[in-house]
Write a protein that holds these residues in place. Structure first.
Motif, mmCIF file in Angstrom:
data_model
loop_
_atom_site.group_PDB
_atom_site.id
_atom_site.type_symbol
_atom_site.label_atom_id
_atom_site.label_comp_id
_atom_site.label_asym_id
_atom_site.label_seq_id
_atom_site.Cartn_x
_atom_site.Cartn_y
_atom_site.Cartn_z
ATOM 1 N N ASN A 3 0.826 -1.211 0.000
ATOM 2 C CA ASN A 3 0.000 0.000 0.000
ATOM 3 C C ASN A 3 0.852 1.249 0.000
ATOM 4 O O ASN A 3 0.479 2.263 -0.589
ATOM 5 N N ALA A 4 2.000 1.202 0.669
ATOM 6 C CA ALA A 4 2.884 2.367 0.719
ATOM 7 C C ALA A 4 3.359 2.716 -0.687
ATOM 8 O O ALA A 4 3.463 3.897 -1.044
ATOM 9 N N TYR A 5 3.649 1.693 -1.491
ATOM 10 C CA TYR A 5 4.075 1.960 -2.867
ATOM 11 C C TYR A 5 2.925 2.507 -3.721
ATOM 12 O O TYR A 5 3.158 3.280 -4.647
ATOM 13 N N LEU A 6 1.695 2.112 -3.405
ATOM 14 C CA LEU A 6 0.541 2.688 -4.110
ATOM 15 C C LEU A 6 0.399 4.166 -3.766
ATOM 16 O O LEU A 6 0.111 4.987 -4.640
ATOM 17 N N TYR A 7 0.600 4.500 -2.492
ATOM 18 C CA TYR A 7 0.557 5.919 -2.099
ATOM 19 C C TYR A 7 1.698 6.695 -2.757
ATOM 20 O O TYR A 7 1.518 7.842 -3.169
ATOM 21 N N LEU A 8 2.861 6.075 -2.857
ATOM 22 C CA LEU A 8 3.988 6.727 -3.526
ATOM 23 C C LEU A 8 3.661 6.957 -5.001
ATOM 24 O O LEU A 8 3.933 8.039 -5.550
ATOM 25 N N ALA A 9 3.054 5.966 -5.652
ATOM 26 C CA ALA A 9 2.659 6.126 -7.059
ATOM 27 C C ALA A 9 1.636 7.251 -7.201
ATOM 28 O O ALA A 9 1.720 8.076 -8.127
ATOM 29 N N ALA A 10 0.688 7.318 -6.283
ATOM 30 C CA ALA A 10 -0.303 8.399 -6.325
ATOM 31 C C ALA A 10 0.376 9.753 -6.131
ATOM 32 O O ALA A 10 0.027 10.729 -6.809
ATOM 33 N N ALA A 11 1.352 9.808 -5.228
ATOM 34 C CA ALA A 11 2.080 11.060 -5.008
ATOM 35 C C ALA A 11 2.784 11.511 -6.285
ATOM 36 O O ALA A 11 2.776 12.701 -6.620
ATOM 37 N N ILE A 12 3.367 10.562 -7.000
ATOM 38 C CA ILE A 12 4.059 10.891 -8.246
ATOM 39 C C ILE A 12 3.066 11.409 -9.284
ATOM 40 O O ILE A 12 3.298 12.430 -9.934
ATOM 41 N N VAL A 13 1.954 10.713 -9.440
ATOM 42 C CA VAL A 13 0.949 11.112 -10.428
ATOM 43 C C VAL A 13 0.416 12.512 -10.117
ATOM 44 O O VAL A 13 0.332 13.370 -11.007
ATOM 45 N N PHE A 14 0.081 12.761 -8.851
ATOM 46 C CA PHE A 14 -0.466 14.072 -8.506
ATOM 47 C C PHE A 14 0.585 15.172 -8.566
ATOM 48 O O PHE A 14 0.260 16.324 -8.860
ATOM 49 N N GLU A 15 1.847 14.834 -8.327
ATOM 50 C CA GLU A 15 2.912 15.826 -8.477
ATOM 51 C C GLU A 15 3.050 16.222 -9.941
ATOM 52 O O GLU A 15 3.193 17.398 -10.277
ATOM 53 N N VAL A 16 2.996 15.237 -10.829
ATOM 54 C CA VAL A 16 3.081 15.514 -12.265
ATOM 55 C C VAL A 16 1.862 16.332 -12.719
ATOM 56 O O VAL A 16 2.004 17.323 -13.443
ATOM 57 N N LEU A 17 0.667 15.929 -12.288
ATOM 58 C CA LEU A 17 -0.536 16.690 -12.640
ATOM 59 C C LEU A 17 -0.460 18.119 -12.104
ATOM 60 O O LEU A 17 -0.838 19.072 -12.794
ATOM 61 N N GLY A 18 0.034 18.267 -10.886
ATOM 62 C CA GLY A 18 0.175 19.598 -10.304
ATOM 63 C C GLY A 18 1.163 20.452 -11.067
ATOM 64 O O GLY A 18 0.962 21.663 -11.241
ATOM 65 N N THR A 19 2.219 19.846 -11.550
ATOM 66 C CA THR A 19 3.209 20.595 -12.320
ATOM 67 C C THR A 19 2.659 20.986 -13.692
ATOM 68 O O THR A 19 2.907 22.101 -14.175
ATOM 69 N N ILE A 20 1.896 20.085 -14.299
ATOM 70 C CA ILE A 20 1.261 20.414 -15.584
ATOM 71 C C ILE A 20 0.293 21.589 -15.400
ATOM 72 O O ILE A 20 0.316 22.543 -16.180
ATOM 73 N N THR A 21 -0.541 21.523 -14.359
ATOM 74 C CA THR A 21 -1.491 22.611 -14.147
ATOM 75 C C THR A 21 -0.776 23.912 -13.774
ATOM 76 O O THR A 21 -1.262 24.991 -14.096
#
Length: 142
Positions: A3-21
């Motif tokens: 689960n920790a790696y799933l949260y890490l993956a979510a953090a990466i995805v949202f960081e990328v989305l945040g940078t795009i926005t």
């Protein structure tokens, strides 16, 4: 731990989305992209904090930063027509290699708060020796 790696993956995805926005916010002048940037980065940091509860910070940060950097290089190429010269490909490859090497170097964690030398334990039920009284009075005097 999975689960920790799933949260890490979510953090990466949202960081990328945040940078795009953030790119679309045009220097924080467009309201909707600014709101999306704040929300995405907020979710990113919450997910990152949850991942850090179970995983070592050196691994989490290396994966988060390395994969995020590689993904943003691809997003820059795909969405913003940024160039992808060989130097950027090599640098990103080295980042990914570093992340892989850090993951292979992970050993069983040992809990260690600090290394302390010459510790004297005081027991309230036993009277302090003259040596302990001397140490305490030295510390209290200065």
């Amino acid at each position: 731990m999975a689960n920790a790696y799933l949260y890490l993956a979510a953090a990466i995805v949202f960081e990328v989305l945040g940078t795009i926005t953030m790119k679309y916010s045009v220097g924080f002048t467009k309201v909707l992209p600014v709101i999306l940037t704040i929300v995405c980065h907020g979710i990113c940091f919450v997910a990152l904090a949850v991942a850090l509860k179970s995983l070592p910070i050196s691994i989490v940060y290396a994966i988060w930063a390395g994969v995020g950097t590689a993904m943003m290089a691809l997003v820059g190429l795909w969405m913003f027509n940024e160039p992808l010269p060989i130097q950027k490909v090599l640098a990103t490859s080295l980042i990914i290699l570093g992340v892989v090497m850090l993951n292979f170097s992970e050993t069983k964690p040992v809990e260690q708060i600090a290394k302390v030398d010459n510790v004297k334990v005081l027991h309230p039920e036993k009277p302090a020796t003259s040596e302990v009284r001397e140490v305490v009075s030295e510390r209290n005097s200065g």
